[in-house]
Design an enzyme around this catalytic site. Structure first.
Site, PDB file in Angstrom:
ATOM      1  N   GLY A   1      -5.180   5.522  15.718  1.00 47.60           N
ATOM      2  CA  GLY A   1      -6.545   6.026  15.764  1.00 47.60           C
ATOM      3  C   GLY A   1      -6.764   6.953  14.586  1.00 47.60           C
ATOM      4  O   GLY A   1      -6.203   6.736  13.499  1.00 47.60           O
TER       5      GLY A   1
ATOM      6  N   TYR B   1     -14.784  -3.923   9.555  1.00 49.26           N
ATOM      7  CA  TYR B   1     -13.474  -3.262   9.555  1.00 49.26           C
ATOM      8  C   TYR B   1     -12.767  -3.513  10.890  1.00 49.26           C
ATOM      9  O   TYR B   1     -11.616  -3.966  10.937  1.00 49.26           O
ATOM     10  CB  TYR B   1     -13.606  -1.747   9.299  1.00 49.26           C
ATOM     11  CG  TYR B   1     -12.272  -1.055   9.456  1.00 49.26           C
ATOM     12  CD1 TYR B   1     -11.253  -1.294   8.547  1.00 49.26           C
ATOM     13  CD2 TYR B   1     -12.009  -0.212  10.534  1.00 49.26           C
ATOM     14  CE1 TYR B   1     -10.000  -0.706   8.709  1.00 49.26           C
ATOM     15  CE2 TYR B   1     -10.769   0.381  10.703  1.00 49.26           C
ATOM     16  CZ  TYR B   1      -9.777   0.130   9.777  1.00 49.26           C
ATOM     17  OH  TYR B   1      -8.533   0.692   9.950  1.00 49.26           O
TER      18      TYR B   1
ATOM     19  N   LYS C   1      -9.281  -5.774  11.915  1.00 46.95           N
ATOM     20  CA  LYS C   1      -8.125  -5.234  12.636  1.00 46.95           C
ATOM     21  C   LYS C   1      -7.877  -5.992  13.942  1.00 46.95           C
ATOM     22  O   LYS C   1      -6.755  -6.071  14.415  1.00 46.95           O
ATOM     23  CB  LYS C   1      -8.313  -3.733  12.872  1.00 46.95           C
ATOM     24  CG  LYS C   1      -8.265  -2.920  11.577  1.00 46.95           C
ATOM     25  CD  LYS C   1      -6.935  -3.122  10.838  1.00 46.95           C
ATOM     26  CE  LYS C   1      -6.841  -2.329   9.553  1.00 46.95           C
ATOM     27  NZ  LYS C   1      -5.524  -2.419   8.900  1.00 46.95           N
TER      28      LYS C   1
ATOM     29  N   GLY D   1       0.840  -1.204   0.000  1.00 45.54           N
ATOM     30  CA  GLY D   1       0.000   0.000   0.000  1.00 45.54           C
ATOM     31  C   GLY D   1       0.869   1.246   0.000  1.00 45.54           C
ATOM     32  O   GLY D   1       0.548   2.246   0.642  1.00 45.54           O
TER      33      GLY D   1
ATOM     34  N   PHE E   1      -7.738   7.263   3.590  1.00 41.52           N
ATOM     35  CA  PHE E   1      -8.539   6.250   4.286  1.00 41.52           C
ATOM     36  C   PHE E   1     -10.032   6.604   4.309  1.00 41.52           C
ATOM     37  O   PHE E   1     -10.882   5.787   3.939  1.00 41.52           O
ATOM     38  CB  PHE E   1      -7.990   6.092   5.712  1.00 41.52           C
ATOM     39  CG  PHE E   1      -8.756   5.161   6.591  1.00 41.52           C
ATOM     40  CD1 PHE E   1      -8.492   3.799   6.581  1.00 41.52           C
ATOM     41  CD2 PHE E   1      -9.734   5.633   7.448  1.00 41.52           C
ATOM     42  CE1 PHE E   1      -9.197   2.924   7.410  1.00 41.52           C
ATOM     43  CE2 PHE E   1     -10.440   4.771   8.277  1.00 41.52           C
ATOM     44  CZ  PHE E   1     -10.173   3.421   8.253  1.00 41.52           C
TER      45      PHE E   1
HETATM   46  C1  8X3 Z   1      -8.616   3.865  11.544  1.00 39.00           C
HETATM   47  C2  8X3 Z   1      -8.930   4.386  12.891  1.00 39.00           C
HETATM   48  O1  8X3 Z   1     -10.713   5.456  14.349  1.00 39.00           O
HETATM   49  O2  8X3 Z   1     -10.968   5.667  11.956  1.00 39.00           O
HETATM   50  O3  8X3 Z   1      -8.162   2.587  11.599  1.00 39.00           O
HETATM   51  O4  8X3 Z   1     -11.354   3.523  12.973  1.00 39.00           O
HETATM   52  S1  8X3 Z   1     -10.570   4.763  13.037  1.00 39.00           S
END
Ligand code: 8X3
Length: 246
Positions: free
Chosen positions: A177, A146, A150, A7, A183
């Site tokens: 965070g 999601y 993780k 990525g 994203f």
């Molecule tokens: C991204 C963090 O807080 O947007 O992995 O889920 S959050």
């Protein structure tokens, strides 16, 4: 060190690639978008690019095999590629989004790790770094699959540590965070206004912050292993559990 980053065409991956490159390490940048990789390559003195879909196992294997000899002994694998799709409640969201997240965040990540690990074990040296998320630990509305992917990443990293005992191979899960990158644009399916609004005034983590963390864990003395590293912007914190009342 020779560092493979998935990525790598944008966001965290690009910042991580630059950080290692600027510090004299050899970088292998893997991502789908070739032009972006080529522009990154121009900025890094020793950089090989692998334009490849991480979910395509055959292409992935062939790309790795095509690396020049002097790039083949990978010291650090940064499993950065991953995505969130949608923020709708489980009961109404699109199942295709779930499948895509599982394919990239879980299947591709574990396949690539499985490909690279044997050479590290053989050399009794190496470091697998995964990009987890606070969403793997703290559930929030719309996080559903999601967050679950993780949680997998975190537990996979810890499980690897157990299996790799005595091999000298290190494993670290970095768990950011709120961080400003493509994203949210991906999560909100290209809705720029919504992505901008999320970050506005939040003083969110930046890709550079994550790159610093990845670089730090990988350059610590060899006897030190950071298992997990959770990081948030100072502005992000916890709130009370919700209670639905009739
Ligand atoms: C991204 C963090 O807080 O947007 O992995 O889920 S959050």
């Amino acid at each position: 060190m020779i560092v493979l980053i998935t990525g790598a065409s944008s966001g965290f991956g690009r910042a991580i690639a630059k950080k290692f490159g600027e510090n004299g390490h050899k970088v292998i940048a893997l991502a789908r978008r070739k032009e972006r990789l080529e522009s990154l390559q121009r900025e890094i003195p020793q950089c090989e690019i692998l334009p490849c879909d991480i979910c395509d196992k055959v292409a992935l294997k062939n790309s790795l095999a095509s690396l020049p000899k002097e790039f083949q002994s990978i010291d650090v694998l940064v499993n950065n590629a991953g995505l969130a799709l949608g923020i709708e409640p489980a009961q109404i969201c699109d199942f295709d989004d779930w499948e895509r997240m599982i394919a990239v965040n879980i299947s591709a990540l574990s396949f690539l790790t499985h490909l690279i690990l044997p050479q590290m074990v053989e050399r009794k040296s190496g470091h697998i770094i995964t990009l987890g998320s606070i969403a793997g630990k703290y559930p929030y509305p719309g996080g559903n699959v999601y967050g679950a992917t993780k949680a997998f990443v975190r537990q996979f990293a810890l499980g690897l540590r157990a299996d790799l005992a005595g091999t000298n191979v290190r494993v670290s899960d970095i768990e950011p965070g709120l961080a400003e990158s493509e994203f949210s644009l991906v999560r909100f399916k290209g809705d720029e206004e919504r992505a901008k609004a999320l970050y506005k005034g939040s003083n969110a983590l930046q890709p550079q912050d994550i790159a610093e963390a990845v670089y730090w864990v990988s350059t610590l003395p060899k006897h030190v292993n950071i298992n997990t590293l959770e990081m948030m912007p100072t502005t992000q914190s916890f709130s009370a559990l919700s209670v639905h009342k009739e």
